[in-house]
Design a protein around this motif. Sequence first.
Motif, PDB file in Angstrom:
ATOM      1  N   VAL A 298       0.854  -1.189   0.000  1.00 23.04           N
ATOM      2  CA  VAL A 298       0.000   0.000   0.000  1.00 23.04           C
ATOM      3  C   VAL A 298       0.893   1.243   0.000  1.00 23.04           C
ATOM      4  CG1 VAL A 298      -1.851   1.243   1.166  1.00 23.04           C
ATOM      5  CG2 VAL A 298      -1.767  -1.273   1.291  1.00 23.04           C
ATOM      6  N   TYR A 299       0.569   2.201  -0.928  1.00 22.15           N
ATOM      7  CA  TYR A 299       1.225   3.503  -0.972  1.00 22.15           C
ATOM      8  C   TYR A 299       0.259   4.552  -0.417  1.00 22.15           C
ATOM      9  CZ  TYR A 299       4.733   1.608  -4.220  1.00 22.15           C
ATOM     10  OH  TYR A 299       5.729   0.887  -4.792  1.00 22.15           O
ATOM     11  N   SER A 300       0.771   5.477   0.370  1.00 20.37           N
ATOM     12  CA  SER A 300      -0.046   6.617   0.807  1.00 20.37           C
ATOM     13  C   SER A 300       0.159   7.776  -0.176  1.00 20.37           C
ATOM     14  CB  SER A 300       0.349   7.033   2.227  1.00 20.37           C
ATOM     15  OG  SER A 300       1.740   7.302   2.297  1.00 20.37           O
ATOM     16  N   GLU A 301      -0.836   8.674  -0.258  1.00 21.47           N
ATOM     17  CA  GLU A 301      -0.813   9.735  -1.261  1.00 21.47           C
ATOM     18  C   GLU A 301      -1.308  11.043  -0.646  1.00 21.47           C
ATOM     19  OE1 GLU A 301      -2.691  10.726  -5.711  1.00 21.47           O
ATOM     20  OE2 GLU A 301      -3.324   8.951  -4.568  1.00 21.47           O
ATOM     21  N   ASN A 302      -0.562  12.141  -0.945  1.00 20.83           N
ATOM     22  CA  ASN A 302      -1.025  13.491  -0.616  1.00 20.83           C
ATOM     23  C   ASN A 302      -0.855  14.381  -1.841  1.00 20.83           C
ATOM     24  OD1 ASN A 302       1.686  13.960  -0.732  1.00 20.83           O
ATOM     25  ND2 ASN A 302       1.942  14.581   1.399  1.00 20.83           N
TER      26      ASN A 302
END
Length: 1099
Positions: free
Chosen positions: A948-952
Motif C-alpha cells: 500500500v502507498y499513501s498519497e497526498n
Amino acid sequence: MFVYVLVPEGNLCRHEENMQTPYEGSNPGPSCCEAQALFVLNVDSNNFPRKPTLKWFKGKWLDLSSKAGKHMQFKETYDRNTKIYTFEMNIIKVVDADAGGYRCEIASKAKDKPHCCYFDITVQDEDAGELDFSVLLKKRQKKKRVTEEEVNVWDILKKAKACDYEKIAFQYGITDLRGMLKRLKELKRLECPSLFTVFLRKLEPEYSEEKGNKVTMSVEVADPNANVRWLKNGQEIKPSSKYVLESEGNVRSLTINKCNLSDDAVYECVVDEEKCYTELFVKEPPVTITKLLDDVHTVVGEKVEFEVEVSEEGASVQWMKDGEELNRETAGSKYRFKKDGKRHILIINEATTEDIGMYYAKTTGGESKAELEVEEAELQVLQSIADLTLKSSEQAVFKCEVSDEKVTGKWFKDGVEVTASDRIKISHIGRYLTHKLTIDDVKQGDAGDYTFVPDGHAISLSAKLNFLEIKIEYKPRQDPPKIHLDTGAGGNKNAITVVAGNKLRLDVEISGEPEPTVCWKRGEQEVSALEGRVRVEKRKGLCSFVIDGALKSDEGPYSITVSNPAGDDHADLFVKVVDVPEPPLNVRCTSVGEDFAVVTWDAPPYDGGVPIKGYLLEKKKVSSNHWTKLNFDVFESTTYEAKRMIDGVSYEMRVFAVNGIGVSEGSASSAPFMPIAPTSEPTRLQVDDVTDSTCALKWRPPEKIGAGGIEGYIIEYCIEGSDQWVQANEAPVEKNQYRVKGLPVGEKMLFRVVAVNPAGRSPPAILGQPVTIREIVESPKIRIPRHLRSKLITRVGEKINLLIPFQGKPRPVVTWFKDGKPLEDRSVGIRNSELDSILFIRTAERAHSGVYTLHVQIENTSDSADIHIQVVDKPGPPIAVQVTDVWGFNAALEWKPPKDDGNCEILGYTIQKADMKTKEWFTVYEHNRRPSCTVSDLIMGNEYSFRVYSENICGLSENPGLSKNTAFISKSGLDCNPRPYKEMDMTRSPKFTAPLVDRTVVAGYTAAISCSVRGDPRPKIVWMKNNMIIGEDPKFLMQNNQGVLTLRIRKPSLFDGGRYSCRAINDLDKTRWSASWRSEVRLNLMFTKAGGNRVGGPR
C-alpha cells in the motif's frame, strides 16, 4: 340551421387582462343555414413597437391559417392616417363543423407573451321554427350566465409526465398531437429559458486577426454529446488542414490556420435548430516601403521613372503629386504605372516643366517622397567653328552644328552682326542644323573674329579668319630677317593662353633675304623636334610652333631667334596653360534642421590659372546612387544652406568649382548627415515625491520625436520669482523620471524638463505650480498580493520568493516575525527597499512552515500583515499492513495511516497485489480514502502478497507498506488426474503427394518441372534423366522448399528433351516416382529449319 355570430369590433384594449377576456355582447339574431360569418378586429399600432402578428385558433390548438381557402378567408389592411390595423376572418357558408369556441392571439415579437381575444359560434337547426323577432327585441332582464370553471389544458400538460400526453389529448379532444407537443415545448422554453439553453457560451460578436495568423472560435454547449455544425457564409465547413474542428468536453472550437482575405466572412455554429453567429475580420499587415524614392533631375522631353520597393508582392501603392492622387483615370497617357513583383514604378513619358513638384508613394505602412526637377535641355555643340587662314580671292566657309534643329542664330564679326549680301551668304541646312557662313573673294578687310550666337541660349562659337597677304617687293639681296609675331588682341602681346588639353599652333611670319634660319627655345633648351607632341613646322616665310594636348608642364617662357648674313631678330613670348580648377576640399555639414542643412567647404588649392567664379552643389541619399543638383547658377560663397530635405533621411554632399574654363571634378563626398529637428516638449510633467531636500519628477516622452530620436532629458529648477534656472543633471538622463537633490528646505521651487537630441534642445515642459520642499508624512500601508492572502503551499526543495509592497513616508521601519517571534533564521533572506520588502528562501524545508508577520512602522503609526507558509513533502508509507480475512476469491486488507503525513492531509491510498509465483505487481485500487479495502477476483490456488502507498498533494509515498502476511486462495476439493502423455510416432516412408506432369516447352526459354513429397526422416532427393542421375551440371538447378521439389532447366535445347524422374529415399523405405517429359520443341530460325522435329517418347 341558424347561425349566431358574435362580431367583436372596436380597438383592442391596452390592458392585458381585458385583452384576455372574451368580448361581451348580445347575439345579432338567427340566420339561415349556410350564412356568412365575418369577424373584424381593429388594432392600434401605437401600442406595439413593430408590426403585430395575428393568429386565429379554433379551440385550444387548431391554427386556422392552414384552413384558408374558399370556405375560410383572411384579410389584413392598414390605415396610415389612423395607424390602425384591421384583421378580418370570413367564414363562407357556415356548417355544423364550424360551431365552437374561437380565439385570436396577437403579439409584436415571437418570444413575447401574446394578447388573446375569445368568441363563440353557435349553429341551430331549421326545425326550431321561425324566430319571433318581436319577442327577441322585447326588453327583458338578462339571465345570469352560469359558466363552469374553464380548464386550462396547457397547465395540465406542463405538470404531467410525457407518458400521459396522449391520454390528456384524447380526454380533451386534441387530435393534432404533434402540434400540441410543439406548442408545449415553446411554452416551457418561454417560462424557463435556462432549461432549454443549447449554448452555455456563444461566439463572440466578432473576431479580428491579421492575415497569415491563426484564429480560434469556440462555444460551450449544454449537452456534451451535441452534434455541432460550422457554416461559413451559409456553406458547411468540412475538416481539413486549414479548418480544424475540435471537441473537448462541452467546448466546441473551430481553428482557421493561416487566415487570408477569403476567410473574411460570417460564421455560424448550429446545434439542432439553434444558431449563433459571429463575423471574422481579416486585417492585412501594413505594407512597408523597403526602398525609398530617389530625387530626379532631368531635362525637358526626357523619360522619368520613379521606383519604389515594398515589403509584399501584390500590394497596392498610391501615387500622388503635390497632394493630388495620380491614377489611370486622371493621369491619361502622360503617366504609366508598372508593377514588377515588389517593385512599383511611375513612368512619365516626356517630362515638361509642368511636371516639377514633389511625388509621393504611399502604402498602408508608410510613405516615401522624392522631388522632380525639370530644366530646359542644354544645347550641345556637335561641330565647332575652325580658324581659317586664307589668301586673297579665296573662299572662306565657317560652319557649325548644334543638337537642336529648331534653333536659329546670328553671325557676328568683331561684335558687329554680319548681314547677307552677294558676296556673303548665310544658310541653315541639314538634319542636325548646320549653320554656315560663306564669304566669297576674301579680302584683307574680312580678317577678324567671327562668332555664331544661337538664339535663346547663353553660348557662342568663335573662330578667327587670318588674311595671308602676299607682297612682291624688290629688295636688295641682303635683307635682315624680321619676325612678324601677332599673339592676339590681348593686352600683353607676348603672352599666349591655351586651355589644357587643347592644341596650340603659333604661326610666325618670317622675312629676310636670304632665307633666315629659325631657332625656338624654352628657357635655355632648344626646341628642334620636327615631330612629336611639341614640335616646330617650317615652310618658306612661315614657321609654326605646335603643342598637341597642352599640359600644365608646358607653361613657361619661350623665345624665337631668326638670323641670316644680313643680321638677326629675336622675340620672347610666354605660354600660359589654363585648366578647370581642382575639386574643393573638406566638404562638411556644420548644422542641420528639420528640412535644411548648412554645408561648408574649402576652396580648391589650384584654381586652374583662372579666377574661381563660384561653385555648384549636388546631394544624394545614402541609400541611392543618384545625385541631384542643388543650384543651377554658380554660388560664390563657400557656405551653402541646402533646403527642401526630408527629415530622418541620411544625405551626402559634393561640390564642384567653376572658373572661366569649365567645371572641376566633384569633391569627395561629405560624411553622411541627417536633417533632424528638435523634439516637442515633454508631456505630463508632474511631481512624484517630495522630501526635505529632494523632489522626484516624472513625465511622458514628447508627442513629436522625429527621426533624431531622444538622447535624454535635462532637468532645471529655480526659486519662485527668480529667472535663474539651474541645471540639476550634468549629463542627459534617459529615463522618464529623476530625483532632484540638494534643494533648500521650505522654499517654493519651479521645475522644467527639456528633451535633447542631435538637433538641440526642445521647448521646455514647465511645472504649472511651484513645489514647497518639505517632507510629506504618509501612514504606512501593506498591500498583500492576492495570491498571498490565503495559505501559500510549496514543496520541499522549491524556492520561495515573496515580494510584499507597502507605502508610507518617510521610509518605514520594516520588521519580520515568525510565529510571533523575531525572524532570526539565517536560511531566510530579507531584502528591504523604500517601496517593498522581499522574503526569499533558496531551498524550502518543512521547518520553514509557519506564520510570517510583516510589520512596518513610521513614528507612532504602524501596519502588519500575516502570511501563512506551508512546506509539504511526500508522505511516509502506511504501517501495520495485514490481511485480516480471506474468503472465496476475496481478501480483506487493513492498515494504519503513516506516521509522517508530509505536513498535509492524506488524500488516499494506492493498493497493489502480486502473485507469489511471478512477483509482478498490479494496481488494484487508486485514491482509496479508507485505511481498509477488499481485493476481489483473486485466482484460486495462488498465494498473494499486497503493498500500500499513501498519497497526498505531492504524490505517492516513495516506499510502500508491505503486508505482513499473505492471502492463499485455496481450492475447493477439485482433483485433476491427467492421462499419461504418449508421443505419436511421426516416422513414415517417403510418399509423393503431387506427381510430375508431362510438359511441352519452347527451346531457348527456361523451363521447370515440379512435384511434392513427404516423409520422416527427411528423404534424400535424386533427379534422373533417361534413368541417368543428374549430377552437378550447371544447366540444371534443383530446389527443395518444404517438400516442394523443383528442377529448373536453363534455356533447354533439342537435346534436353527426354524422360525425367525424381527419387525420394530415407531410412525406412525407397520410393521412386517417375514421369515422362515429352517435349514438342518449337524452334526459332536460329536453331533449326522451318518445320521443327518432335522430341520425346510417344504420346
